[in-house]
Motif scaffolding. Structure first.
Motif, PDB file in Angstrom:
ATOM      1  N   LEU A 172       0.815  -1.214   0.000  1.00 28.63           N
ATOM      2  CA  LEU A 172       0.000   0.000   0.000  1.00 28.63           C
ATOM      3  C   LEU A 172       0.852   1.268   0.000  1.00 28.63           C
ATOM      4  CD1 LEU A 172      -2.750  -1.067   2.576  1.00 28.63           C
ATOM      5  CD2 LEU A 172      -2.854  -1.178   0.083  1.00 28.63           C
ATOM      6  N   PRO A 175       4.438   0.435  -3.269  1.00 28.08           N
ATOM      7  CA  PRO A 175       4.158  -0.752  -4.101  1.00 28.08           C
ATOM      8  C   PRO A 175       5.224  -1.061  -5.142  1.00 28.08           C
ATOM      9  CG  PRO A 175       2.696   1.064  -4.680  1.00 28.08           C
ATOM     10  CD  PRO A 175       3.399   1.470  -3.429  1.00 28.08           C
ATOM     11  N   TYR A 202      -5.655   3.981  -0.652  1.00 32.39           N
ATOM     12  CA  TYR A 202      -4.344   3.679  -1.232  1.00 32.39           C
ATOM     13  C   TYR A 202      -4.487   3.242  -2.692  1.00 32.39           C
ATOM     14  CZ  TYR A 202      -2.014   3.747   3.360  1.00 32.39           C
ATOM     15  OH  TYR A 202      -1.485   4.113   4.571  1.00 32.39           O
ATOM     16  N   PHE A 203      -5.482   2.418  -2.961  1.00 26.76           N
ATOM     17  CA  PHE A 203      -5.669   1.906  -4.314  1.00 26.76           C
ATOM     18  C   PHE A 203      -6.078   3.001  -5.293  1.00 26.76           C
ATOM     19  CE2 PHE A 203      -6.870  -2.479  -2.419  1.00 26.76           C
ATOM     20  CZ  PHE A 203      -5.527  -2.826  -2.357  1.00 26.76           C
ATOM     21  N   PRO A 206      -2.557   4.488  -7.441  1.00 21.68           N
ATOM     22  CA  PRO A 206      -1.503   3.496  -7.670  1.00 21.68           C
ATOM     23  C   PRO A 206      -0.455   3.995  -8.664  1.00 21.68           C
ATOM     24  CG  PRO A 206      -3.381   2.951  -9.012  1.00 21.68           C
ATOM     25  CD  PRO A 206      -3.773   4.166  -8.200  1.00 21.68           C
ATOM     26  N   PRO A 240      -6.529  -1.665  -8.171  1.00 21.78           N
ATOM     27  CA  PRO A 240      -6.105  -0.997  -9.403  1.00 21.78           C
ATOM     28  C   PRO A 240      -5.921  -1.994 -10.539  1.00 21.78           C
ATOM     29  CG  PRO A 240      -4.325  -1.045  -7.785  1.00 21.78           C
ATOM     30  CD  PRO A 240      -5.543  -1.524  -7.084  1.00 21.78           C
ATOM     31  N   LEU A 243      -3.049  -4.631 -10.585  1.00 26.48           N
ATOM     32  CA  LEU A 243      -2.867  -5.535  -9.447  1.00 26.48           C
ATOM     33  C   LEU A 243      -3.716  -6.796  -9.616  1.00 26.48           C
ATOM     34  CD1 LEU A 243      -1.754  -6.172  -6.613  1.00 26.48           C
ATOM     35  CD2 LEU A 243      -3.715  -4.919  -5.662  1.00 26.48           C
TER      36      LEU A 243
END
Length: 345
Positions: A172, A175, A202-203, A206, A240, A243
């Motif tokens: 997070l 990355p 957090y996502f 990204p 995201p 991911l």
């Protein structure tokens, strides 16, 4: 006199004394290095195991798996046993295993907290060292490993419990540090499930690039499991585009104390599974008569197996449809099946 005779008979019946084992030889499956870290202000031991292909394929470069809690007296040995098993069953791709000795892990794997006091009382350590530990990995350790060995990519990080919380926090917060993240029973209760509650934010920001997360949890209870479920919800709804992730639920079969070994094996197979082939069995064990291969069968056998040209299938399904699979490239779905996620195993 009769006592003396009885003793002599007993000695005679006992047979010759058993010889002791001859002197042994140490068995060393890895190499231990000691480095000094300016960031962590102390020494750390590294335990490095190279795959057998490292010597036999001198031009090849290999992924690196960084094992947290990986010192000589920590988790390195049992994880190295899993890695060595690949050299017998070839169920996942080879890689360099780098175990990192943990010193004061409850400080260096722990994120910061709004109030340090309850953590100090419960854990016996001041939290908040995870930022420095990421600096150690990025600025000191990874460059040394990349300068010393034939490596490729950003590598993989794996940890369990508090070390797995570090894995999640790193995914997070930073990355780009690794390509793949393996979090086995992460301590998602931290700060009232902060990293589950806030994962969506957090996502939302990204960095570019592709990454993968293997996540698993045992029969944990309380905020440990609830925080994991909140992280899964964020992955389900807001992961995201770059991911890929998978969650394997071991709550019905494992505890926090038994989870690490079996799920580490599953993680390696899920992320780095190697294609295999189904061959005809010999008549001696009930297989069909061995005949000369047809042109079509020979063409299948001559094709190099890759992840792209392999059929994804479970061993059970392969057994039931074996006659139609001979010599085809197969990517077996080994071990427990994931509960959810978007990772192509």
């Amino acid at each position: 006199m009769r006592l003396l005779v009885a003793l002599m008979l007993l000695v005679g019946l006992a047979g010759p004394a058993q010889a002791e084992l001859p002197p042994g030889e140490p068995f060393s499956p890895a190499t231990v290095y000691t480095i000094t870290s300016n960031v962590l202000d102390g020494e750390r031991k590294l335990v490095v195991r190279l795959p057998v292909e490292y010597a036999s394929e001198p031009e090849r470069r290999f992924r690196v798996l960084y094992l947290l809690d990986g010192g000589p007296e920590q988790d390195f040995e049992h994880i190295a046993g899993i890695v060595q098993s690949r050299e017998m069953n070839y169920s996942f791709d080879p890689f360099i295993l780098v175990g990192i000795q943990s010193v004061n892990r409850r400080h260096f794997f722990a994120p910061s907290a709004a109030d340090h006091k309850p953590y100090e009382e419960a854990l016996g350590a001041v939290p908040g060292g995870s930022t420095d530990y990421r600096r150690f990995l990025r600025e000191e350790l990874k460059p040394r490993i990349e300068a010393s060995f034939r490596t490729e990519g950003n590598g993989t990080v794996m940890g369990e419990s508090l070390a797995a919380l570090f894995v999640v926090e790193t995914l997070l917060e930073d990355p780009t540090l690794f390509d793949d993240y393996i979090a086995i029973s992460p301590s998602m209760w931290w700060e009232e499930m902060k990293y589950g509650r806030e994962a969506r934010s957090y996502f939302a920001r990204p960095p570019p690039g592709k990454r993968r997360l293997y996540l698993t949890s045992a029969s944990e209870g309380d905020w440990h499991r609830e925080g994991t479920e909140q992280l899964i919800h964020a992955l389900r709804t807001s992961a995201p585009a770059g991911l890929q992730w998978t969650f394997v639920d071991a709550g019905d079969s494992e505890t926090h104390g038994t989870l690490y070994h079996p799920m580490a094996l599953d993680a390696l197979r899920a992320l780095y599974g190697s294609p295999m082939r189904e061959y005809k069995a010999y008549p001696l064990i009930g297989g069909p008569p061995i005949t000369e291969r047809t042109a079509e069968e020979q063409a299948l056998l001559d094709t190099e197996c890759t992840g792209d040209n392999s059929l994804r299938i479970t061993p059970g399904a392969a057994e039931r449809g074996r006659e139609g699979l001979y010599y085809r490239c197969l990517l077996y779905e080994l071990g427990p099946l994931p509960r959810e996620g978007n990772l192509d195993r």
